[in-house]
Design a protein around this motif. Structure first.
Motif, PDB file in Angstrom:
ATOM      1  N   ASN A 172     -48.429 -26.956  33.924  1.00 13.06           N
ATOM      2  CA  ASN A 172     -49.602 -26.883  33.066  1.00 13.06           C
ATOM      3  C   ASN A 172     -49.279 -26.177  31.753  1.00 13.06           C
ATOM      4  OD1 ASN A 172     -51.356 -28.176  34.876  1.00 13.06           O
ATOM      5  ND2 ASN A 172     -51.758 -26.258  35.966  1.00 13.06           N
ATOM      6  N   ILE A 173     -49.851 -26.665  30.671  1.00  9.65           N
ATOM      7  CA  ILE A 173     -49.744 -25.995  29.378  1.00  9.65           C
ATOM      8  C   ILE A 173     -51.151 -25.640  28.916  1.00  9.65           C
ATOM      9  CG2 ILE A 173     -47.608 -27.154  28.707  1.00  9.65           C
ATOM     10  CD1 ILE A 173     -49.253 -29.097  27.022  1.00  9.65           C
ATOM     11  N   LEU A 174     -51.267 -24.578  28.135  1.00 12.06           N
ATOM     12  CA  LEU A 174     -52.557 -24.087  27.677  1.00 12.06           C
ATOM     13  C   LEU A 174     -52.722 -24.412  26.191  1.00 12.06           C
ATOM     14  CD1 LEU A 174     -55.033 -22.554  28.781  1.00 12.06           C
ATOM     15  CD2 LEU A 174     -54.010 -20.458  27.877  1.00 12.06           C
ATOM     16  N   ILE A 175     -53.812 -25.095  25.855  1.00 14.39           N
ATOM     17  CA  ILE A 175     -54.105 -25.467  24.474  1.00 14.39           C
ATOM     18  C   ILE A 175     -55.215 -24.549  23.955  1.00 14.39           C
ATOM     19  CG2 ILE A 175     -54.785 -27.310  22.895  1.00 14.39           C
ATOM     20  CD1 ILE A 175     -52.193 -27.874  24.379  1.00 14.39           C
ATOM     21  N   THR A 176     -54.931 -23.827  22.868  1.00 18.64           N
ATOM     22  CA  THR A 176     -55.910 -22.924  22.258  1.00 18.64           C
ATOM     23  C   THR A 176     -56.224 -23.386  20.847  1.00 18.64           C
ATOM     24  OG1 THR A 176     -55.008 -21.059  23.524  1.00 18.64           O
ATOM     25  CG2 THR A 176     -56.444 -20.529  21.656  1.00 18.64           C
ATOM     26  N   GLY A 177     -57.485 -23.755  20.594  1.00 14.17           N
ATOM     27  CA  GLY A 177     -57.886 -24.231  19.275  1.00 14.17           C
ATOM     28  C   GLY A 177     -57.988 -23.115  18.255  1.00 14.17           C
ATOM     29  N   ARG A 178     -57.384 -23.312  17.082  1.00 11.95           N
ATOM     30  CA  ARG A 178     -57.397 -22.285  16.031  1.00 11.95           C
ATOM     31  C   ARG A 178     -58.018 -22.768  14.731  1.00 11.95           C
ATOM     32  NH1 ARG A 178     -57.507 -17.923  18.804  1.00 11.95           N
ATOM     33  NH2 ARG A 178     -55.641 -17.551  20.095  1.00 11.95           N
ATOM     34  N   ASN A 179     -57.974 -24.064  14.479  1.00 12.86           N
ATOM     35  CA  ASN A 179     -58.514 -24.580  13.217  1.00 12.86           C
ATOM     36  C   ASN A 179     -59.003 -26.007  13.434  1.00 12.86           C
ATOM     37  OD1 ASN A 179     -59.233 -24.591  10.535  1.00 12.86           O
ATOM     38  ND2 ASN A 179     -57.191 -25.044   9.774  1.00 12.86           N
ATOM     39  N   GLN A 180     -60.134 -26.367  12.832  1.00 13.96           N
ATOM     40  CA  GLN A 180     -60.718 -27.681  13.052  1.00 13.96           C
ATOM     41  C   GLN A 180     -59.835 -28.781  12.491  1.00 13.96           C
ATOM     42  OE1 GLN A 180     -63.810 -26.324   9.792  1.00 13.96           O
ATOM     43  NE2 GLN A 180     -64.346 -28.354  10.489  1.00 13.96           N
ATOM     44  N   GLY A 181     -59.761 -29.868  13.220  1.00 11.84           N
ATOM     45  CA  GLY A 181     -58.945 -30.992  12.785  1.00 11.84           C
ATOM     46  C   GLY A 181     -58.463 -31.804  13.972  1.00 11.84           C
ATOM     47  N   HIS A 182     -57.432 -32.588  13.726  1.00 15.42           N
ATOM     48  CA  HIS A 182     -56.901 -33.476  14.755  1.00 15.42           C
ATOM     49  C   HIS A 182     -55.384 -33.308  14.837  1.00 15.42           C
ATOM     50  CE1 HIS A 182     -56.453 -37.058  17.228  1.00 15.42           C
ATOM     51  NE2 HIS A 182     -55.414 -37.341  16.482  1.00 15.42           N
ATOM     52  N   LEU A 183     -54.844 -33.335  16.053  1.00 13.93           N
ATOM     53  CA  LEU A 183     -53.418 -33.113  16.262  1.00 13.93           C
ATOM     54  C   LEU A 183     -52.911 -34.065  17.336  1.00 13.93           C
ATOM     55  CD1 LEU A 183     -51.263 -31.083  15.187  1.00 13.93           C
ATOM     56  CD2 LEU A 183     -51.705 -29.707  17.219  1.00 13.93           C
ATOM     57  N   VAL A 184     -51.686 -34.571  17.121  1.00 12.42           N
ATOM     58  CA  VAL A 184     -51.019 -35.410  18.113  1.00 12.42           C
ATOM     59  C   VAL A 184     -49.808 -34.658  18.629  1.00 12.42           C
ATOM     60  CG1 VAL A 184     -49.865 -37.607  18.564  1.00 12.42           C
ATOM     61  CG2 VAL A 184     -51.769 -37.515  16.945  1.00 12.42           C
ATOM     62  N   ILE A 185     -49.788 -34.395  19.946  1.00 13.94           N
ATOM     63  CA  ILE A 185     -48.684 -33.684  20.590  1.00 13.94           C
ATOM     64  C   ILE A 185     -47.758 -34.700  21.249  1.00 13.94           C
ATOM     65  CG2 ILE A 185     -48.006 -31.991  22.330  1.00 13.94           C
ATOM     66  CD1 ILE A 185     -49.473 -30.746  20.034  1.00 13.94           C
ATOM     67  N   THR A 186     -46.482 -34.670  20.892  1.00 13.57           N
ATOM     68  CA  THR A 186     -45.461 -35.475  21.560  1.00 13.57           C
ATOM     69  C   THR A 186     -44.370 -34.527  22.051  1.00 13.57           C
ATOM     70  OG1 THR A 186     -44.431 -35.901  19.396  1.00 13.57           O
ATOM     71  CG2 THR A 186     -45.931 -37.581  20.260  1.00 13.57           C
ATOM     72  N   ALA A 187     -43.294 -35.072  22.587  1.00 16.48           N
ATOM     73  CA  ALA A 187     -42.261 -34.213  23.171  1.00 16.48           C
ATOM     74  C   ALA A 187     -40.877 -34.781  22.917  1.00 16.48           C
ATOM     75  CB  ALA A 187     -42.493 -34.045  24.671  1.00 16.48           C
ATOM     76  N   GLN A 188     -39.873 -33.919  23.064  1.00 15.60           N
ATOM     77  CA  GLN A 188     -38.482 -34.348  22.951  1.00 15.60           C
ATOM     78  C   GLN A 188     -37.629 -33.535  23.924  1.00 15.60           C
ATOM     79  OE1 GLN A 188     -37.202 -33.557  18.919  1.00 15.60           O
ATOM     80  NE2 GLN A 188     -36.722 -31.414  19.351  1.00 15.60           N
ATOM     81  N   SER A 189     -36.484 -34.119  24.281  1.00 18.78           N
ATOM     82  CA  SER A 189     -35.553 -33.448  25.184  1.00 18.78           C
ATOM     83  C   SER A 189     -34.143 -33.920  24.883  1.00 18.78           C
ATOM     84  CB  SER A 189     -35.910 -33.755  26.637  1.00 18.78           C
ATOM     85  OG  SER A 189     -34.930 -33.246  27.517  1.00 18.78           O
TER      86      SER A 189
END
Length: 390
Positions: free
Chosen positions: A89-106
């Motif tokens: 599990n990861i925890l997402i904490t909102g700090r500023n209004q807007g839109h975000l796309v989370i991707t990943a790399q390895s």
């Protein structure tokens, strides 16, 4: 309508080609307000992986730079191939209004940014988010119900004289295009990725109520078409001009769909073409009915209830777009769906015109039946769309 089935099949083939998933986010989209926290599960779903594997997160394609929208998410590591270790599990904490796309790399495996991603909407206020939803469903109800006063009026009169056939023909094409646009932009993750690539901090301009409304509009138009087949209609027909306009629009969309399957046109741009056709039709479709009312000096047979509800829906639709943009600090989203913006604006303009015709210009009903019959007898399929009642 068969052409739209073909279009849908082409679009489905285009948008369902996806890369293989390595990880999954559950849920894969979340909405939260500034200061709120939500937990998201990240699961490793690819089987042939050499352990251990470390995952780093990207924020709109940038490493270690959330641009102030959320707190930085720590890297996660999967140690071994056990059932319990394949999920974290990861925890997402909102700090500023807007839109975000989370991707990943390895460094151990290639993770697709097309299919493995998390969409995050961060609102200024949860209260405003709820208000936006309420406004959306109210205008959905107003626009949806607006079809039925005309349908009921036709049933009561057992006649469609006074309802312009050009308006109806263009209307069903326009709403079919709008349905295709809303359905694919709302349901296809691939198309949404294309949209967010153009508007990385934007919010998706199509909501569930938009999808339901557009599909319901097609259904209501089909009911009205059926009424035109069975009820008294006089000499009214769809004019040659309207037929040519409809045919040109359908050919344009068919050719565009073929080009899209060859990868020379993105699926998102193809959907915008559908929306532009809808917007074009919205601009012109009311003109035949307005001209018909003017020539007959009457709005008999044209339901004012339809207009009042349409005016309410158009006004609330525009309000929702502005409230949504304000809540996410995303004013570009107003133009992310030009069809929705144009629908609201042009509907309001023509609704005001029809209200003036009904309540101010043509309030007296002396000789109404004579004028209706005279008008319908003079109409024929050769009359121009904007200069006749055909």
């Amino acid at each position: 309508m068969h052409l739209f089935v073909i279009y849908s099949i082409f679009l489905f083939i285009t948008v369902t080609h996806q890369d293989e998933s390595v990880i999954s986010f559950k849920p894969n989209s979340i909405s939260l307000a500034v200061g709120d926290q939500k937990s998201v599960n990240v699961r490793l779903i690819k089987s042939d992986i050499i352990f251990p594997i470390s995952i780093q997160f990207l924020y709109n394609g940038k490493l270690n730079d959330s641009q102030g929208y959320i707190d930085i998410i720590p890297d996660i590591t999967f140690i071994n191939d056990t059932t319990t270790d394949r999920s974290q599990n990861i925890l997402i904490t909102g700090r500023n209004q807007g839109h975000l796309v989370i991707t990943a790399q390895s460094s151990r495996v290639n993770i697709s940014t097309v299919v493995d991603y998390l969409l995050i909407d961060i609102a200024r206020s949860n209260v405003l988010s709820i208000f936006v939803q309420i406004v959306g469903w109210i205008y959905f109800a107003a626009w949806s119900i607006s079809f039925y006063p005309q349908i009921i009026l036709n049933f009561q009169r057992r006649s469609v004289i006074g309802l312009n056939f050009d308006f109806l023909a263009l209307n069903i094409i326009g709403h079919s295009c709008y349905s295709v646009f809303n359905l694919y932009l709302y349901t296809s993750s691939t198309v949404q990725q294309e949209y967010f690539a153009l508007h990385p901090h934007g919010v998706l301009p199509v909501l569930l109520n938009d999808v339901i409304f557009s599909c319901h509009a097609v259904f209501a138009c089909l009911i009205t078409v059926a009424q035109c087949l069975f009820f008294e209609r006089g000499a009214q027909r769809v004019s040659y001009t309207a037929r040519v306009i409809g045919a040109v629009c359908l050919v344009f969309l068919f050719v565009s769909t073929i080009v899209s399957t060859s990868k020379h046109l993105s699926t998102l741009n193809l959907l915008y073409f559908f929306s532009y056709v809808k917007l074009f039709i919205t601009i012109i479709k009311y003109c035949p009915q307005a001209w018909m009312n003017y020539k007959r000096k009457s709005t008999e047979g044209w339901s004012i209830g339809n207009i009042l509800l349409d005016f309410t829906g158009g006004t609330l639709s525009l309000l929702q777009m502005f409230f949504l943009a304000s809540n996410y600090n995303d004013w570009s989203s107003i133009f992310g769906s030009p069809t929705k913006l144009g629908l609201g604006l042009f509907s309001i303009i023509f609704d005001i015109l029809f209200i003036i015709q009904h309540y101010v210009l043509y309030r007296t009903h002396d000789g109404i039946n004579h004028r209706i019959n005279h008008s319908s007898n003079e109409s024929d399929e050769n009359s121009p769309i904007l200069l006749s009642t055909a």
